[in-house]
Design a protein around this motif. Structure first.
Motif, PDB file in Angstrom:
ATOM      1  N   VAL A  32      -5.385  41.447  47.634  1.00 38.60           N
ATOM      2  CA  VAL A  32      -4.576  41.018  46.039  1.00 38.60           C
ATOM      3  C   VAL A  32      -4.367  39.837  46.214  1.00 38.60           C
ATOM      4  CG1 VAL A  32      -4.417  41.494  43.728  1.00 38.60           C
ATOM      5  CG2 VAL A  32      -5.272  43.596  45.271  1.00 38.60           C
ATOM      6  N   SER A  33      -3.249  39.447  47.201  1.00 38.85           N
ATOM      7  CA  SER A  33      -2.242  38.967  47.250  1.00 38.85           C
ATOM      8  C   SER A  33      -2.740  37.704  47.515  1.00 38.85           C
ATOM      9  CB  SER A  33      -1.064  38.875  47.541  1.00 38.85           C
ATOM     10  OG  SER A  33      -1.377  38.995  49.155  1.00 38.85           O
ATOM     11  N   SER A  34      -3.806  37.318  48.775  1.00 39.66           N
ATOM     12  CA  SER A  34      -4.669  36.645  49.310  1.00 39.66           C
ATOM     13  C   SER A  34      -5.143  35.777  48.201  1.00 39.66           C
ATOM     14  CB  SER A  34      -5.538  36.611  50.782  1.00 39.66           C
ATOM     15  OG  SER A  34      -4.491  36.944  51.206  1.00 39.66           O
ATOM     16  N   LEU A  35      -6.658  36.670  47.560  1.00 39.66           N
ATOM     17  CA  LEU A  35      -7.351  36.226  46.618  1.00 39.66           C
ATOM     18  C   LEU A  35      -6.534  35.211  45.127  1.00 39.66           C
ATOM     19  CD1 LEU A  35      -9.707  38.921  46.029  1.00 39.66           C
ATOM     20  CD2 LEU A  35      -9.987  37.324  47.098  1.00 39.66           C
ATOM     21  N   SER A  36      -5.445  36.164  45.299  1.00 39.71           N
ATOM     22  CA  SER A  36      -4.772  35.370  43.638  1.00 39.71           C
ATOM     23  C   SER A  36      -3.949  34.731  43.792  1.00 39.71           C
ATOM     24  CB  SER A  36      -3.571  36.239  43.448  1.00 39.71           C
ATOM     25  OG  SER A  36      -4.158  37.805  43.163  1.00 39.71           O
ATOM     26  N   PHE A  37      -3.196  33.896  45.036  1.00 36.74           N
ATOM     27  CA  PHE A  37      -2.983  32.729  46.128  1.00 36.74           C
ATOM     28  C   PHE A  37      -3.643  31.100  45.807  1.00 36.74           C
ATOM     29  CE2 PHE A  37       0.827  34.989  47.323  1.00 36.74           C
ATOM     30  CZ  PHE A  37       1.692  34.464  45.794  1.00 36.74           C
ATOM     31  N   LEU A  38      -5.994  32.270  46.135  1.00 34.92           N
ATOM     32  CA  LEU A  38      -6.240  30.967  46.422  1.00 34.92           C
ATOM     33  C   LEU A  38      -6.754  30.656  44.812  1.00 34.92           C
ATOM     34  CD1 LEU A  38      -8.273  32.286  48.916  1.00 34.92           C
ATOM     35  CD2 LEU A  38      -7.517  30.750  49.531  1.00 34.92           C
ATOM     36  N   GLY A  39      -7.186  31.469  44.281  1.00 34.27           N
ATOM     37  CA  GLY A  39      -6.685  30.881  42.733  1.00 34.27           C
ATOM     38  C   GLY A  39      -5.617  30.125  42.542  1.00 34.27           C
ATOM     39  N   VAL A  40      -4.350  30.382  42.102  1.00 35.42           N
ATOM     40  CA  VAL A  40      -3.256  29.567  41.875  1.00 35.42           C
ATOM     41  C   VAL A  40      -3.556  28.366  42.585  1.00 35.42           C
ATOM     42  CG1 VAL A  40      -0.901  29.194  42.114  1.00 35.42           C
ATOM     43  CG2 VAL A  40      -1.435  32.245  41.412  1.00 35.42           C
ATOM     44  N   ILE A  41      -3.792  28.060  44.149  1.00 38.08           N
ATOM     45  CA  ILE A  41      -3.619  27.251  44.949  1.00 38.08           C
ATOM     46  C   ILE A  41      -4.638  26.252  44.295  1.00 38.08           C
ATOM     47  CG2 ILE A  41      -4.476  25.200  46.588  1.00 38.08           C
ATOM     48  CD1 ILE A  41      -3.734  28.058  48.538  1.00 38.08           C
ATOM     49  N   ALA A  42      -6.025  26.465  43.704  1.00 34.44           N
ATOM     50  CA  ALA A  42      -6.827  26.002  43.153  1.00 34.44           C
ATOM     51  C   ALA A  42      -7.366  25.533  40.986  1.00 34.44           C
ATOM     52  CB  ALA A  42      -8.353  26.705  42.802  1.00 34.44           C
ATOM     53  N   VAL A  43      -5.870  26.276  41.025  1.00 33.36           N
ATOM     54  CA  VAL A  43      -5.804  26.163  39.705  1.00 33.36           C
ATOM     55  C   VAL A  43      -4.515  24.777  39.561  1.00 33.36           C
ATOM     56  CG1 VAL A  43      -3.955  26.576  37.721  1.00 33.36           C
ATOM     57  CG2 VAL A  43      -5.908  28.403  37.907  1.00 33.36           C
ATOM     58  N   ASP A  44      -3.586  24.638  40.469  1.00 38.01           N
ATOM     59  CA  ASP A  44      -2.903  23.791  40.890  1.00 38.01           C
ATOM     60  C   ASP A  44      -3.464  22.906  41.241  1.00 38.01           C
ATOM     61  OD1 ASP A  44       0.686  23.246  41.476  1.00 38.01           O
ATOM     62  OD2 ASP A  44      -0.340  22.618  43.415  1.00 38.01           O
ATOM     63  N   ARG A  45      -3.871  22.542  42.057  1.00 36.40           N
ATOM     64  CA  ARG A  45      -5.189  21.364  42.321  1.00 36.40           C
ATOM     65  C   ARG A  45      -5.438  20.309  41.059  1.00 36.40           C
ATOM     66  NH1 ARG A  45      -7.567  21.910  48.419  1.00 36.40           N
ATOM     67  NH2 ARG A  45      -6.327  22.770  49.392  1.00 36.40           N
ATOM     68  N   TYR A  46      -6.427  21.103  40.440  1.00 34.39           N
ATOM     69  CA  TYR A  46      -7.398  21.599  38.817  1.00 34.39           C
ATOM     70  C   TYR A  46      -5.708  20.469  37.958  1.00 34.39           C
ATOM     71  CZ  TYR A  46      -9.301  21.597  34.809  1.00 34.39           C
ATOM     72  OH  TYR A  46     -10.191  21.140  33.809  1.00 34.39           O
ATOM     73  N   ILE A  47      -4.857  20.546  37.714  1.00 32.48           N
ATOM     74  CA  ILE A  47      -4.419  20.731  36.798  1.00 32.48           C
ATOM     75  C   ILE A  47      -3.201  19.016  37.850  1.00 32.48           C
ATOM     76  CG2 ILE A  47      -1.281  20.963  36.484  1.00 32.48           C
ATOM     77  CD1 ILE A  47      -1.808  23.984  36.175  1.00 32.48           C
ATOM     78  N   THR A  48      -2.972  19.230  38.646  1.00 41.19           N
ATOM     79  CA  THR A  48      -2.257  17.888  39.728  1.00 41.19           C
ATOM     80  C   THR A  48      -3.572  16.997  39.409  1.00 41.19           C
ATOM     81  OG1 THR A  48      -2.014  19.091  41.527  1.00 41.19           O
ATOM     82  CG2 THR A  48      -2.136  16.297  41.963  1.00 41.19           C
ATOM     83  N   ILE A  49      -4.931  16.702  39.635  1.00 40.98           N
ATOM     84  CA  ILE A  49      -5.950  16.238  39.329  1.00 40.98           C
ATOM     85  C   ILE A  49      -6.088  15.619  37.505  1.00 40.98           C
ATOM     86  CG2 ILE A  49      -8.367  15.582  39.193  1.00 40.98           C
ATOM     87  CD1 ILE A  49      -8.503  17.208  42.137  1.00 40.98           C
ATOM     88  N   PHE A  50      -6.350  16.649  36.539  1.00 41.04           N
ATOM     89  CA  PHE A  50      -6.497  16.413  35.165  1.00 41.04           C
ATOM     90  C   PHE A  50      -4.966  16.317  34.868  1.00 41.04           C
ATOM     91  CE2 PHE A  50     -10.378  18.286  36.536  1.00 41.04           C
ATOM     92  CZ  PHE A  50     -10.753  17.435  36.276  1.00 41.04           C
ATOM     93  N   TYR A  51      -4.159  16.439  35.106  1.00 36.50           N
ATOM     94  CA  TYR A  51      -2.380  16.480  33.854  1.00 36.50           C
ATOM     95  C   TYR A  51      -1.827  16.380  34.991  1.00 36.50           C
ATOM     96  CZ  TYR A  51      -4.859  19.375  30.973  1.00 36.50           C
ATOM     97  OH  TYR A  51      -6.541  20.491  30.091  1.00 36.50           O
ATOM     98  N   ALA A  52      -1.595  15.000  35.904  1.00 27.91           N
ATOM     99  CA  ALA A  52      -1.218  13.917  36.915  1.00 27.91           C
ATOM    100  C   ALA A  52       0.108  13.675  36.716  1.00 27.91           C
ATOM    101  CB  ALA A  52      -1.834  12.489  37.502  1.00 27.91           C
TER     102      ALA A  52
END
Length: 314
Positions: free
Chosen positions: A127-147
């Motif tokens: 559960v934690s691995s899947l969650s943090f994989l998703g969190v990393i994806a969201v973090d990268r998304y924010i980095t690109i679209f809301y730099a």
């Protein structure tokens, strides 16, 4: 004598008798359905490699103050999640080897308790691995679209709350799973969570890739260098394919196993698939080995710090 078994609660369906499973397996394909005889030494070796890799990642992030940011904290948590898989696998394999060679004799009741603890660690890491994989994806998304607003959106306080929430949810969910593992609704929740995280990461990465492609197309049209555009687009497509491909290959068979447990526990072909459960566990451990390479070693700053840690230049 009872022995430890990796994820004992999920190895075989609980709503099919042992005799029916044996007969169905025998009728499904004979030797083909006997599964793979994976030596404990392989589990031990992969577990050690994964443990060392992820320990190095955690040590490097703690050592270098330049890496003290939300993104690297999420990567650190992912490494800790992968370490849970490694530690539980190492502990289980060592106990199995000691018991098989008669060095360690443990009562059956204690073995069952150990099984539950190890299963809980593995479920929590899932559960934690899947969650943090998703969190990393969201973090990268924010980095690109809301730099420009990234630091105001992803503050250190919010990152800490996110990490604490994931760990709390992982602990609670793994406890609930161990307690009510015979309920199909629990498995359906786990399967649904996997599919949700897969779709979430797929959508985010495709959107990020589409934006990168749009930017490259604009640059290419202005500079009139289509070759550069095509090369960059191809590189981005390959990176996206690797990220999602490794994730799906390593986790897919395990969750397909869960789907078959719910949908066709007594079907001969399903029981044949169940016999390869150890192979699915190997893939999950391999994901713990590959994760540092994909999510951590691609950073030059982290790679430099890792080399310093390995060379003991503290």
């Amino acid at each position: 004598m009872s022995t430890l078994a990796p994820l004992r609660l999920l190895r075989e369906p609980w709503n099919a008798s042992e005799g029916n499973q044996s007969n169905a397996t025998a009728g499904a394909g004979g030797a083909w359905c006997q599964g793979l005889d994976i030596p404990n030494e392989l589990f031990l070796t992969l577990g050690l490699v994964s443990l060392v890799e992820n320990l190095l990642v955690v040590a490097a992030i703690l050592k270098n103050r330049n890496l003290h940011s939300p993104m690297y904290y999420f990567i650190c948590c992912l490494a800790v999640s992968d370490m849970l898989v490694s530690v539980s696998n190492l502990a289980e394999t060592l106990f199995m080897l000691l018991m098989e060679h008669g060095v360690l004799v443990i009562r059956a009741s204690i073995v069952r308790h150990m099984d539950n603890v190890i299963d809980m660690l593995i479920c929590s890491s899932v559960v934690s691995s899947l969650s943090f994989l998703g969190v990393i994806a969201v973090d990268r998304y924010i980095t690109i679209f809301y730099a420009l607003r990234y630091h105001s959106i992803m503050t250190l306080q919010r990152a800490v709350v996110t990490m604490a929430s994931v760990w709390l949810a992982s602990t609670v969910s793994s406890t609930v799973f161990i307690t009510y593992y015979r309920n199909n609704a629990i498995l359906l929740c786990l399967i649904g969570f996997f599919l949700f995280m897969l779709v979430l990461m797929l959508v985010l990465y495709i959107h990020m890739f589409a934006l990168a492609r749009h930017h490259l197309r604009s640059i290419s049209s202005q500079q009139k260098q289509p070759t550069v555009y095509r090369s960059s687009s191809l590189k981005g497509a390959v990176t996206l394919t690797i990220l999602l491909g490794v994730f799906f290959i390593c986790w897919g068979p395990f969750f397909f196993h869960l789907i078959l447990i719910v949908t066709c526990p007594t079907n001969p072909f399903c029981t044949c698939f169940f016999s390869y459960f150890n192979l699915f566990l190997i893939l999950i451990i391999c994901n713990s080995v590959v994760d540092p390479l994909i999510y951590a070693f691609r950073s030059q700053e982290l790679w430099r710090t890792l080399r310093e840690v390995v060379l003991c230049s503290w």
